[in-house]
Design a protein around this motif. Sequence first.
Motif, PDB file in Angstrom:
ATOM      1  N   GLU A  17       0.811  -1.093   0.036  1.00  0.00           N
ATOM      2  CA  GLU A  17       0.240  -0.170  -0.043  1.00  0.00           C
ATOM      3  C   GLU A  17       0.941   1.477  -0.158  1.00  0.00           C
ATOM      4  N   ASN A 139     -15.121   6.492   2.655  1.00  0.00           N
ATOM      5  CA  ASN A 139     -15.798   5.311   3.345  1.00  0.00           C
ATOM      6  C   ASN A 139     -14.695   4.171   3.383  1.00  0.00           C
ATOM      7  N   ASP A 140     -14.990   3.235   3.804  1.00  0.00           N
ATOM      8  CA  ASP A 140     -13.991   1.928   3.999  1.00  0.00           C
ATOM      9  C   ASP A 140     -13.546   1.597   2.384  1.00  0.00           C
ATOM     10  N   GLU A 141     -14.006   1.654   1.608  1.00  0.00           N
ATOM     11  CA  GLU A 141     -13.737   0.982   0.068  1.00  0.00           C
ATOM     12  C   GLU A 141     -13.082   2.319  -0.499  1.00  0.00           C
ATOM     13  N   GLU A 142     -13.311   3.365  -0.335  1.00  0.00           N
ATOM     14  CA  GLU A 142     -12.422   4.579  -0.647  1.00  0.00           C
ATOM     15  C   GLU A 142     -11.027   4.672  -0.021  1.00  0.00           C
ATOM     16  N   LYS A 144      -9.422   2.142   0.973  1.00  0.00           N
ATOM     17  CA  LYS A 144      -8.657   0.967   0.576  1.00  0.00           C
ATOM     18  C   LYS A 144      -8.139   1.183  -0.944  1.00  0.00           C
ATOM     19  N   LYS A 145      -8.666   2.294  -1.440  1.00  0.00           N
ATOM     20  CA  LYS A 145      -8.378   2.174  -3.132  1.00  0.00           C
ATOM     21  C   LYS A 145      -6.917   2.756  -3.185  1.00  0.00           C
ATOM     22  N   SER A 155      -2.041   3.753  -1.224  1.00  0.00           N
ATOM     23  CA  SER A 155      -3.355   3.698  -0.965  1.00  0.00           C
ATOM     24  C   SER A 155      -3.804   4.770  -0.153  1.00  0.00           C
ATOM     25  N   ARG A 157      -5.729   5.203   2.441  1.00  0.00           N
ATOM     26  CA  ARG A 157      -5.332   5.337   3.826  1.00  0.00           C
ATOM     27  C   ARG A 157      -3.900   5.295   4.220  1.00  0.00           C
TER      28      ARG A 157
END
Length: 179
Positions: A17, A139-142, A144-145, A155, A157
């Motif tokens: 990441e 959000n969680d999905e974003e 982790k992108k 990433s 995050r």
Amino acid sequence: MSFNLANITAMDLDTGEFDPYYGPYVQIVSGLSLQQALLDSLSEISSLADKVAAQSVLHHRCQAGKWSVAEIWQHLVDTEIIFQYRALRIARGDTTNLAGFDQDEFVQQSRASGRNLEELRQLMLAVRNSSLLLFQMFNDEELKKRGVASGSEISVRALGFLICGHQKHHFKIIRERYC
């Protein structure tokens, strides 16, 4: 709507990441959640500003050719804004390879030597509060992108943790060499 960053820690990051170059920055905040890292850094900004003021070292250089404290603070602001921009673009699905930047050229062009401590403190607090709001928006999905910045995968995050670890790294240098 604000998302809970308290459940995301730097230890949750996969090695892919972020570029290994950034490993020390991630390690500095490894025991904190992203929310706690962002919040803790707000008090660190004011605390260190008070110490810099007491020591009158804002425009001091620890040795010839090194950045002054003001230049380090401006570098932190500039880098955080760039990392915010990268996080937003990646979170929105932009697959463009995001360009790097020459930190030394940015510092040289920053006019940090003409800024006073209160101006730099307020600027850094505003940018950090902006980071906190930005990362709470994802959000969680974003979070982790992944995208590519400076030729390496990163990433959203991880960028949040880099912002905090980068500040801690430079604040440690200021405390050790200037205050």
